[in-house]
Design a protein around this motif. Structure first.
Motif, PDB file in Angstrom:
ATOM      1  N   THR A 123       0.829  -1.206   0.000  1.00 43.83           N
ATOM      2  CA  THR A 123       0.000   0.000   0.000  1.00 43.83           C
ATOM      3  C   THR A 123       0.861   1.252   0.000  1.00 43.83           C
ATOM      4  O   THR A 123       0.587   2.220  -0.727  1.00 43.83           O
ATOM      5  CB  THR A 123      -0.922   0.013   1.233  1.00 43.83           C
ATOM      6  N   VAL A 127       0.771   4.166  -3.104  1.00 43.18           N
ATOM      7  CA  VAL A 127       0.416   5.581  -2.945  1.00 43.18           C
ATOM      8  C   VAL A 127       1.637   6.481  -3.114  1.00 43.18           C
ATOM      9  O   VAL A 127       1.512   7.633  -3.563  1.00 43.18           O
ATOM     10  CB  VAL A 127      -0.265   5.824  -1.582  1.00 43.18           C
ATOM     11  N   CYS A 130       2.084   6.740  -6.983  1.00 43.60           N
ATOM     12  CA  CYS A 130       0.939   7.455  -7.565  1.00 43.60           C
ATOM     13  C   CYS A 130       1.005   8.935  -7.216  1.00 43.60           C
ATOM     14  O   CYS A 130       0.792   9.802  -8.080  1.00 43.60           O
ATOM     15  CB  CYS A 130      -0.370   6.857  -7.064  1.00 43.60           C
ATOM     16  N   ALA A 131       1.308   9.250  -5.962  1.00 40.97           N
ATOM     17  CA  ALA A 131       1.399  10.655  -5.556  1.00 40.97           C
ATOM     18  C   ALA A 131       2.546  11.362  -6.267  1.00 40.97           C
ATOM     19  O   ALA A 131       2.415  12.513  -6.703  1.00 40.97           O
ATOM     20  CB  ALA A 131       1.573  10.744  -4.039  1.00 40.97           C
ATOM     21  N   LYS A 173      -0.313   5.890   9.475  1.00 39.64           N
ATOM     22  CA  LYS A 173      -1.630   6.006   8.849  1.00 39.64           C
ATOM     23  C   LYS A 173      -1.865   7.416   8.314  1.00 39.64           C
ATOM     24  O   LYS A 173      -2.438   7.592   7.236  1.00 39.64           O
ATOM     25  CB  LYS A 173      -2.719   5.645   9.863  1.00 39.64           C
ATOM     26  N   ILE A 176       0.127   7.784   5.026  1.00 37.73           N
ATOM     27  CA  ILE A 176      -0.527   7.051   3.941  1.00 37.73           C
ATOM     28  C   ILE A 176      -1.732   7.830   3.430  1.00 37.73           C
ATOM     29  O   ILE A 176      -1.970   7.921   2.211  1.00 37.73           O
ATOM     30  CB  ILE A 176      -0.953   5.650   4.432  1.00 37.73           C
ATOM     31  N   LEU A 177      -2.499   8.422   4.338  1.00 35.95           N
ATOM     32  CA  LEU A 177      -3.657   9.228   3.934  1.00 35.95           C
ATOM     33  C   LEU A 177      -3.218  10.441   3.131  1.00 35.95           C
ATOM     34  O   LEU A 177      -3.853  10.791   2.118  1.00 35.95           O
ATOM     35  CB  LEU A 177      -4.438   9.660   5.175  1.00 35.95           C
ATOM     36  N   PHE A 180      -2.300   9.344  -0.323  1.00 33.77           N
ATOM     37  CA  PHE A 180      -3.518   8.982  -1.046  1.00 33.77           C
ATOM     38  C   PHE A 180      -4.245  10.234  -1.554  1.00 33.77           C
ATOM     39  O   PHE A 180      -4.703  10.279  -2.712  1.00 33.77           O
ATOM     40  CB  PHE A 180      -4.432   8.161  -0.136  1.00 33.77           C
ATOM     41  N   LEU A 181      -4.349  11.257  -0.708  1.00 36.39           N
ATOM     42  CA  LEU A 181      -5.014  12.499  -1.115  1.00 36.39           C
ATOM     43  C   LEU A 181      -4.229  13.197  -2.231  1.00 36.39           C
ATOM     44  O   LEU A 181      -4.834  13.796  -3.137  1.00 36.39           O
ATOM     45  CB  LEU A 181      -5.171  13.422   0.087  1.00 36.39           C
ATOM     46  N   SER A 183      -2.545  11.652  -4.548  1.00 37.99           N
ATOM     47  CA  SER A 183      -2.856  10.884  -5.751  1.00 37.99           C
ATOM     48  C   SER A 183      -4.224  11.269  -6.307  1.00 37.99           C
ATOM     49  O   SER A 183      -4.387  11.466  -7.521  1.00 37.99           O
ATOM     50  CB  SER A 183      -2.819   9.383  -5.439  1.00 37.99           C
ATOM     51  N   VAL A 184      -5.212  11.397  -5.426  1.00 37.06           N
ATOM     52  CA  VAL A 184      -6.556  11.789  -5.856  1.00 37.06           C
ATOM     53  C   VAL A 184      -6.536  13.182  -6.474  1.00 37.06           C
ATOM     54  O   VAL A 184      -7.182  13.431  -7.503  1.00 37.06           O
ATOM     55  CB  VAL A 184      -7.535  11.724  -4.669  1.00 37.06           C
TER      56      VAL A 184
END
Length: 218
Positions: A123, A127, A130-131, A173, A176-177, A180-181, A183-184
């Motif tokens: 994971t 991310v 991707c980020a 955590k 990781i968040l 993820f943000l 990447s979005v």
């Protein structure tokens, strides 16, 4: 003479445009000056290597956009090797037969810590890349280094220092968040450009660069 020069210029244009051309070679070197021979040599070089400089430039730009992510990934590989060596050491220390799992609580702790870190590792890599590719490389790489640091604290916490285990888990955590943000945000910006022609890439990079140091706050 004029027609031949025009033909020569036209063929060079086709070569620069990466279009198929037929090469016609006439042994009439004595008719022309050395400058025309140099032009013909340039034409042949372009036909054989039409995009050598552009390929080298593209390779440098590509490497520049992923080099920090690659460094973080390699550091994580070294860290995985360290975790594996600790498991091996505890196993041999508790049981001289090697890799058999004994009932030692010390081995149980290091084994479980290594398993937990391994479960979250795919994971993290997903991310991280991707980020870095979709949003901004530098903040993503910085967040990746922070994740590896708190991952180390989490692992050490399982070896006996419980005060480091839980904070490391919660901090990981959060990172990781954040990735993820990022990447979005990169994906949303791509579709905004595709459908509406609005590019917010610079704004997103500025925001992520400003927010990433806040990850240092416990």
């Amino acid at each position: 003479m004029t027609n031949l020069i025009n033909f020569h210029d036209e063929v060079i244009g086709l070569a620069d445009g990466k279009r198929a051309v037929d090469i016609v070679y006439l042994d009439i070197r004595k008719t022309f000056t050395s400058s025309f021979c140099a032009c013909r040599t340039e034409l042949l070089l372009r036909l054989h290597h039409p995009s050598q400089q552009s390929i080298c430039k593209m390779d440098q730009e590509t490497l520049g956009s992923i080099v920090l992510l690659a460094i973080v990934t390699l550091i994580s590989v070294v860290q995985n090797g360290f975790f594996a060596s600790k498991v091996e050491h505890e196993s041999k220390h508790c049981n001289g037969k090697g890799f058999q799992r004994p009932g030692s609580s010390a081995f149980d702790r290091v084994y479980i810590a290594n398993q937990n870190c391994g479960h979250a590792y795919p994971t993290f890599l997903a991310v991280l890349w991707c980020a870095g590719l979709l949003c901004s490389q530098a903040p993503a790489a910085f967040a990746g280094l922070m994740y590896l640091f708190v991952r180390q604290k989490y692992f050490v916490g399982y070896l006996g220092e419980r005060t480091q285990s839980t904070p490391g888990y919660l901090f990981g955590k959060r990172i990781i968040l954040f990735l993820f943000l990022m990447s979005v945000a990169g994906i949303l910006n791509y579709y905004l450009i595709f459908f509406f022609g609005s590019d917010f890439e610079m704004h997103i990079k500025t925001i992520t660069s400003a927010i990433s140091p806040l990850l240092l706050i416990p």
